[in-house]
Scaffold this motif. Structure first.
Motif, PDB file in Angstrom:
ATOM      1  N   TRP A 147       0.829  -1.199   0.000  1.00 24.46           N
ATOM      2  CA  TRP A 147       0.000   0.000   0.000  1.00 24.46           C
ATOM      3  C   TRP A 147       0.869   1.257   0.000  1.00 24.46           C
ATOM      4  O   TRP A 147       1.928   1.302   0.627  1.00 24.46           O
ATOM      5  CB  TRP A 147      -0.899   0.020   1.228  1.00 24.46           C
ATOM      6  N   ILE A 151      -2.727   6.257  -2.875  1.00 21.33           N
ATOM      7  CA  ILE A 151      -2.930   5.430  -4.070  1.00 21.33           C
ATOM      8  C   ILE A 151      -3.848   4.271  -3.706  1.00 21.33           C
ATOM      9  O   ILE A 151      -3.566   3.523  -2.759  1.00 21.33           O
ATOM     10  CB  ILE A 151      -1.590   4.899  -4.630  1.00 21.33           C
ATOM     11  N   ASP A 152      -4.953   4.135  -4.434  1.00 19.93           N
ATOM     12  CA  ASP A 152      -5.897   3.052  -4.181  1.00 19.93           C
ATOM     13  C   ASP A 152      -5.379   1.743  -4.753  1.00 19.93           C
ATOM     14  O   ASP A 152      -4.542   1.716  -5.657  1.00 19.93           O
ATOM     15  CB  ASP A 152      -7.248   3.374  -4.824  1.00 19.93           C
ATOM     16  N   PRO A 154      -5.643  -1.461  -7.151  1.00 22.75           N
ATOM     17  CA  PRO A 154      -6.221  -1.562  -8.495  1.00 22.75           C
ATOM     18  C   PRO A 154      -7.486  -2.407  -8.499  1.00 22.75           C
ATOM     19  O   PRO A 154      -7.701  -3.232  -7.604  1.00 22.75           O
ATOM     20  CB  PRO A 154      -5.108  -2.231  -9.309  1.00 22.75           C
ATOM     21  N   ASP A 186       0.379   2.378 -14.630  1.00 21.79           N
ATOM     22  CA  ASP A 186      -0.654   2.416 -13.599  1.00 21.79           C
ATOM     23  C   ASP A 186       0.000   2.144 -12.245  1.00 21.79           C
ATOM     24  O   ASP A 186       0.304   0.994 -11.907  1.00 21.79           O
ATOM     25  CB  ASP A 186      -1.735   1.378 -13.904  1.00 21.79           C
ATOM     26  N   ARG A 188      -1.089   1.996  -9.397  1.00 25.01           N
ATOM     27  CA  ARG A 188      -1.811   1.181  -8.423  1.00 25.01           C
ATOM     28  C   ARG A 188      -1.249  -0.235  -8.362  1.00 25.01           C
ATOM     29  O   ARG A 188      -1.373  -0.915  -7.336  1.00 25.01           O
ATOM     30  CB  ARG A 188      -3.300   1.145  -8.786  1.00 25.01           C
ATOM     31  N   HIS A 189      -0.634  -0.681  -9.449  1.00 24.40           N
ATOM     32  CA  HIS A 189      -0.097  -2.047  -9.507  1.00 24.40           C
ATOM     33  C   HIS A 189       1.346  -2.083  -9.021  1.00 24.40           C
ATOM     34  O   HIS A 189       2.162  -1.259  -9.422  1.00 24.40           O
ATOM     35  CB  HIS A 189      -0.158  -2.578 -10.941  1.00 24.40           C
TER      36      HIS A 189
END
Length: 272
Positions: A147, A151-152, A154, A186, A188-189
């Motif tokens: 985490w 940032i959320d 994915p 991206d 998130r990944h």
């Protein structure tokens, strides 16, 4: 267009008359687990999975590769799970190499077939059931999600190798291409699962030496791979496991395409 080929192990045992020769290698920089070692005797059972066995190809090892685990899972007809993972921090990626299954992620159902790829976020609830009349075999890659504040995680993703256009590497005239299931930008990944394809004669023309750990499972074809300056022959069904900074390159000798499923950790600061 030629239909993709995906090698899958079926277990069994060699006869008592077979010579004890193979290509298995384990060093402090890399490992090669050839397809001939994936026998019945080395499979593992998994908690809460019915009619299922797994070849565990990689697991975090202190001082080696530490970010991921990778299995080849075999689910017999009628088998599967309602509680797939006992680690609440694990995210998952699945890639089907043989047969099919029904995957449910947060209540949404997906029919998996050969070549299906599924990304399952750490926050998701999921199940898998083989409702077909033949065995389903798939790769399962697991990594604890890292985490980052702001940032959320994915979202879930289900697609298929056949539906993703490979990206040609620059200045290769199509001899080297990568099928990317998610956008590499991206953030998130924190892991990337791709399929790398070399046409006969294609090469990695320099020794890649980088921070990313790798799991490489050969789906199709054969090649010679340079691993920490050792030239190693690999073919469909073999698995290569590389720690960070292990030098690597390859030459695809043909006669057909050389393709492998690739894991690497991405988009995060190294832990201190």
């Amino acid at each position: 267009m030629k239909k993709p080929v995906y090698y899958a192990p079926h277990g069994g045992h060699p006869p008592q008359t077979q010579l004890l020769t193979d290509r298995a290698i384990f060093t402090d920089a890399y490992a090669v687990i050839p397809k001939g070692t994936m026998r019945d005797i080395v499979t593992s059972n998994l908690p809460f999975w019915d009619k299922t066995r797994a070849w565990i190809l990689a697991r975090p090892l202190s001082g080696f590769a530490e970010t991921f685990s990778q299995y080849i899972v075999e689910v017999a007809p009628g088998g599967g799970t309602e509680q797939p993972d006992t680690d609440p921090d694990a995210q998952s990626a699945l890639f089907v190499v043989e047969g099919g299954a029904t995957l449910t992620i947060d209540g949404e159902t997906h029919e998996l077939t050969e070549g299906s790829f599924a990304y399952i976020p750490v926050t998701a609830e999921w199940t898998l059931r083989n409702d077909t009349s033949s065995d389903c075999r798939f790769h399962w890659i697991r990594k604890a999600y890292e985490w980052v504040e702001g940032i959320d995680a994915p979202p879930a993703l289900v697609t298929n190798d056949a539906d993703v256009t490979p990206t040609e590497m620059p200045d290769t005239n199509g001899a080297w291409a990568t099928t990317r299931f998610v956008d590499p930008a991206d953030m998130r990944h924190d892991m990337a699962i791709t399929i790398v394809t070399f046409q006969p004669g294609g090469v990695i023309p320099f020794l890649e030496t980088h921070v990313m750990e790798h799991g490489l499972y050969v789906l199709e074809g054969k090649a010679v791979y340079n691993l920490n300056n050792d030239w190693v022959e690999v073919e469909a069904g073999d698995f290569m496991w590389l720690r960070a900074f292990c030098p690597q390159a390859c030459y695809a000798g043909g006669p057909g395409p050389f393709r492998y499923l690739l894991y690497k950790d991405v988009n995060r600061h190294p832990g201190l």
